[in-house]
Design a protein around this motif. Structure first.
Motif, PDB file in Angstrom:
ATOM      1  N   MET A  59     -27.400  36.139 -10.010  1.00 43.22           N
ATOM      2  CA  MET A  59     -26.574  35.381  -9.075  1.00 43.22           C
ATOM      3  C   MET A  59     -25.410  36.240  -8.590  1.00 43.22           C
ATOM      4  O   MET A  59     -24.939  37.106  -9.318  1.00 43.22           O
ATOM      5  CB  MET A  59     -26.075  34.117  -9.761  1.00 43.22           C
ATOM      6  N   GLU A  60     -24.952  35.973  -7.371  1.00 48.21           N
ATOM      7  CA  GLU A  60     -23.809  36.726  -6.841  1.00 48.21           C
ATOM      8  C   GLU A  60     -22.699  35.765  -6.399  1.00 48.21           C
ATOM      9  O   GLU A  60     -22.962  34.587  -6.182  1.00 48.21           O
ATOM     10  CB  GLU A  60     -24.260  37.556  -5.637  1.00 48.21           C
ATOM     11  N   LYS A  61     -21.497  36.323  -6.307  1.00 51.59           N
ATOM     12  CA  LYS A  61     -20.397  35.479  -5.810  1.00 51.59           C
ATOM     13  C   LYS A  61     -19.460  36.285  -4.927  1.00 51.59           C
ATOM     14  O   LYS A  61     -19.455  37.515  -4.970  1.00 51.59           O
ATOM     15  CB  LYS A  61     -19.642  34.848  -6.969  1.00 51.59           C
ATOM     16  N   TYR A  62     -18.692  35.555  -4.120  1.00 53.44           N
ATOM     17  CA  TYR A  62     -17.651  36.187  -3.322  1.00 53.44           C
ATOM     18  C   TYR A  62     -16.349  36.124  -4.101  1.00 53.44           C
ATOM     19  O   TYR A  62     -16.053  35.107  -4.753  1.00 53.44           O
ATOM     20  CB  TYR A  62     -17.406  35.426  -2.008  1.00 53.44           C
ATOM     21  N   ILE A  63     -15.574  37.211  -3.976  1.00 54.09           N
ATOM     22  CA  ILE A  63     -14.189  37.166  -4.432  1.00 54.09           C
ATOM     23  C   ILE A  63     -13.344  37.245  -3.171  1.00 54.09           C
ATOM     24  O   ILE A  63     -13.541  38.141  -2.345  1.00 54.09           O
ATOM     25  CB  ILE A  63     -13.881  38.337  -5.372  1.00 54.09           C
ATOM     26  N   VAL A  64     -12.481  36.288  -3.005  1.00 52.71           N
ATOM     27  CA  VAL A  64     -11.753  36.157  -1.733  1.00 52.71           C
ATOM     28  C   VAL A  64     -10.250  36.081  -1.990  1.00 52.71           C
ATOM     29  O   VAL A  64      -9.795  35.301  -2.835  1.00 52.71           O
ATOM     30  CB  VAL A  64     -12.182  34.860  -0.991  1.00 52.71           C
ATOM     31  N   GLU A  65      -9.541  36.912  -1.253  1.00 53.48           N
ATOM     32  CA  GLU A  65      -8.075  36.816  -1.271  1.00 53.48           C
ATOM     33  C   GLU A  65      -7.703  36.195   0.066  1.00 53.48           C
ATOM     34  O   GLU A  65      -7.877  36.827   1.118  1.00 53.48           O
ATOM     35  CB  GLU A  65      -7.508  38.229  -1.369  1.00 53.48           C
ATOM     36  N   SER A  95     -14.778  42.560   8.749  1.00 52.49           N
ATOM     37  CA  SER A  95     -14.504  43.397   9.930  1.00 52.49           C
ATOM     38  C   SER A  95     -13.425  42.786  10.827  1.00 52.49           C
ATOM     39  O   SER A  95     -12.876  43.475  11.679  1.00 52.49           O
ATOM     40  CB  SER A  95     -15.791  43.618  10.731  1.00 52.49           C
ATOM     41  N   VAL A  96     -13.139  41.487  10.643  1.00 52.21           N
ATOM     42  CA  VAL A  96     -12.065  40.889  11.449  1.00 52.21           C
ATOM     43  C   VAL A  96     -10.829  40.568  10.593  1.00 52.21           C
ATOM     44  O   VAL A  96      -9.941  39.847  11.027  1.00 52.21           O
ATOM     45  CB  VAL A  96     -12.559  39.636  12.222  1.00 52.21           C
ATOM     46  N   GLY A  97     -10.806  41.113   9.394  1.00 54.82           N
ATOM     47  CA  GLY A  97      -9.559  41.059   8.621  1.00 54.82           C
ATOM     48  C   GLY A  97      -9.568  40.220   7.358  1.00 54.82           C
ATOM     49  O   GLY A  97      -8.571  40.196   6.630  1.00 54.82           O
ATOM     50  N   ALA A  98     -10.674  39.523   7.067  1.00 58.12           N
ATOM     51  CA  ALA A  98     -10.680  38.714   5.839  1.00 58.12           C
ATOM     52  C   ALA A  98     -10.821  39.646   4.631  1.00 58.12           C
ATOM     53  O   ALA A  98     -11.439  40.708   4.723  1.00 58.12           O
ATOM     54  CB  ALA A  98     -11.844  37.724   5.876  1.00 58.12           C
ATOM     55  N   ARG A  99     -10.226  39.233   3.509  1.00 61.34           N
ATOM     56  CA  ARG A  99     -10.391  40.010   2.275  1.00 61.34           C
ATOM     57  C   ARG A  99     -11.441  39.316   1.431  1.00 61.34           C
ATOM     58  O   ARG A  99     -11.160  38.316   0.755  1.00 61.34           O
ATOM     59  CB  ARG A  99      -9.067  40.091   1.518  1.00 61.34           C
ATOM     60  N   ILE A 100     -12.664  39.816   1.526  1.00 63.71           N
ATOM     61  CA  ILE A 100     -13.774  39.151   0.845  1.00 63.71           C
ATOM     62  C   ILE A 100     -14.756  40.224   0.391  1.00 63.71           C
ATOM     63  O   ILE A 100     -15.054  41.155   1.128  1.00 63.71           O
ATOM     64  CB  ILE A 100     -14.454  38.118   1.798  1.00 63.71           C
ATOM     65  N   ARG A 101     -15.216  40.108  -0.871  1.00 62.75           N
ATOM     66  CA  ARG A 101     -16.278  41.024  -1.315  1.00 62.75           C
ATOM     67  C   ARG A 101     -17.249  40.296  -2.200  1.00 62.75           C
ATOM     68  O   ARG A 101     -16.915  39.264  -2.794  1.00 62.75           O
ATOM     69  CB  ARG A 101     -15.700  42.271  -1.975  1.00 62.75           C
ATOM     70  N   ARG A 102     -18.446  40.864  -2.277  1.00 60.19           N
ATOM     71  CA  ARG A 102     -19.548  40.254  -3.030  1.00 60.19           C
ATOM     72  C   ARG A 102     -19.702  41.007  -4.344  1.00 60.19           C
ATOM     73  O   ARG A 102     -19.725  42.230  -4.364  1.00 60.19           O
ATOM     74  CB  ARG A 102     -20.817  40.399  -2.193  1.00 60.19           C
TER      75      ARG A 102
END
Ligand code: UD1
Length: 417
Positions: free
Chosen positions: A1-7, A407-414
């Motif tokens: 399973m994967e998840k996003y980490i979002v600031e 690419s439009v500025g969100a801080r998000i990674r998988r």
């Protein structure tokens, strides 16, 4: 399973290229079954539902070749009429295969389809429509077995304008003997796209986009090359992301005319939107509650953007009522939004939302495709850190969702869990 980490909490600025529509590509892949020549789809998104449908085509004996975003399908050697249960259960759209597999091979066998768990989602209209065209159907042991020596055109009146049933009936009727009339047909742009594609292959489908569709059966279809329409639900998701986060976005390859109900709502809440030659520009300028959002078949507000607009209403000034008229249990995102500080009460098919100034980061779980997208939007707009778990749902319908947001500025990674 994967998840996003979002600031969360950063505005979005820049351009996003909208993919081809998932809900257009899936029936086109089913339509490819009808020909033994080569079908080439350009700009085909590599999303999980598309890859599953391609896998079904391979099981039926089609040769497929996916290079970059061009998918080639060659049906010269296809001979199998059975859709494996594991693949059918992965996605509801596998049911679209029934009409075209019967039309091509004279029989079809499929397990009851799966898909997002958002309500009952029966297939009675698909089956009764096919029966009207002369298909004998036997339902037993979790399987649907269909047989037909000769499909014959008929008049079919749908009890409700089901998108999938309309598409399935069209797919069978194009190769039937005589004319078919579908009344109370679904009017979604993806149905128009399917008709355009079929007509390019030599079919005669008239009136798609209206409530009555007439299909003159033809003996043979030939291969073609085609670029599906752009994804109005992905475009709507990015418009709502912009309204939630602030900033200015430009959506490229977006068809504003297919998003009129959504654009109207966003202007109502005080977004500035203008459109120009396949582009949509949005600037977010504060958020006043949209008051009432009711989902309904096209051209009404799409149920596939209900979760996202619910997330937006959570941070609008004032109260909003969101009414879900299409699917019974499409509020699974609500408890997760509440974990992020939203003030929502659900009664039956309605969600009553009292706006708060901001959502707060939290660990949330995606329960279905569009609900997962809504939680991701909530996370990128929220104050602080969030995680969104179980990205397999989001991957069904969005290609490179986090890349586009980043690419439009969100801080998000998988990351892998
Ligand atoms: C399609 C879309 C989905 C979208 C939905 C509604 C695809 C691949 N999926 O799904 O993203 O959310 O349209 O816009 O295009 N119904 C019946 N009997 C049937 C079929 C449907 O009662 O045989 C009812 C359903 O329970 C639902 C309504 O009709 O309440 C609409 O469903 P339908 O338009 O068929 O949705 P799908 O084709 O499954």
């Amino acid at each position: 399973m994967e998840k996003y980490i979002v600031e969360g909490g950063r505005p979005l600025y820049g351009e996003v290229e909208i993919q081809s529509a998932k809900n257009a590509v899936l029936p086109l892949l089913a339509a490819a079954v009808l020909v033994d020549g080569e079908v080439i789809l350009r700009k085909c998104p590599r999303i999980r539902d598309v890859m599953n449908m391609v896998e079904i085509l391979r099981e039926l004996g089609f040769r497929t070749d996916f290079i970059k975003d061009t998918l080639r399908i060659d049906g010269a050697d296809a001979a199998n009429h059975e859709i494996p249960a594991a693949l059918a259960k992965e996605m509801r759209s596998s049911i679209f295969m029934l009409g075209s597999v019967i039309a091509r091979f004279g029989r079809a066998r499929i397990a009851y389809p799966g898909g997002c768990d958002i309500g009952l989602r029966p297939i009675d209209l698909h089956l009764s429509g096919l029966r009207r065209l002369g298909v004998k159907i036997n339902e037993a042991g979790g399987y649907i077995d269909c047989e037909c020596d000769r499909l014959r055109g008929a008049k079919i009146v749908l009890d409700c304008p089901s998108v999938g049933a309309t598409e399935n009936i069209i797919l069978a009727a194009v190769r039937a003997e005589g004319d078919t009339l579908i009344e109370n047909a679904a009017k979604e742009p993806e149905i128009v796209d399917l008709a355009n594609f079929l007509n390019r292959m030599g079919a005669r489908v008239y009136g798609a986009g209206g409530a009555t569709i007439r299909i003159e059966g033809v003996k043979e279809l030939h291969g073609t090359e085609y670029t599906p329409i752009s994804d109005r639900i992905e475009a709507g998701t990015f418009l709502i992301a912009s309204a939630m986060c602030g900033g200015e976005l430009v959506l490229k390859n977006a068809k504003a005319e297919n998003l009129a109900a959504v654009i109207h709502k966003l202007i109502e809440i005080s977004c500035k939107i203008h459109t120009d030659n396949g582009k949509i520009y949005i600037e977010s300028r504060g958020r006043i509650s949209p008051k009432l959002v009711e989902t309904s078949p096209y051209p009404g507000f799409p149920t596939d953007l209900q979760a996202q607009i619910t997330a937006l209403a959570c941070i609008c000034e004032g109260s909003t009522v969101v009414v879900e008229n299409l699917f019974e249990t499409r509020f699974k995102h609500v408890p997760e939004l509440i974990r992020m500080g939203a003030d929502i009460t659900v009664r039956g098919r309605s969600a009553f939302i009292r706006g708060v100034s901001t959502l707060k980061g939290a660990d949330v779980v995606a329960g279905d495709l569009r609900g997962g997208a809504a939680l991701t939007l909530a996370a990128i707009s929220a104050e602080g850190l969030s995680t969104v778990t179980d990205l397999s749902h989001i991957d069904r319908g969005y290609s490179g969702f986090e890349y586009k947001l980043r690419s439009v500025g969100a801080r998000i990674r998988r990351i892998a869990v």
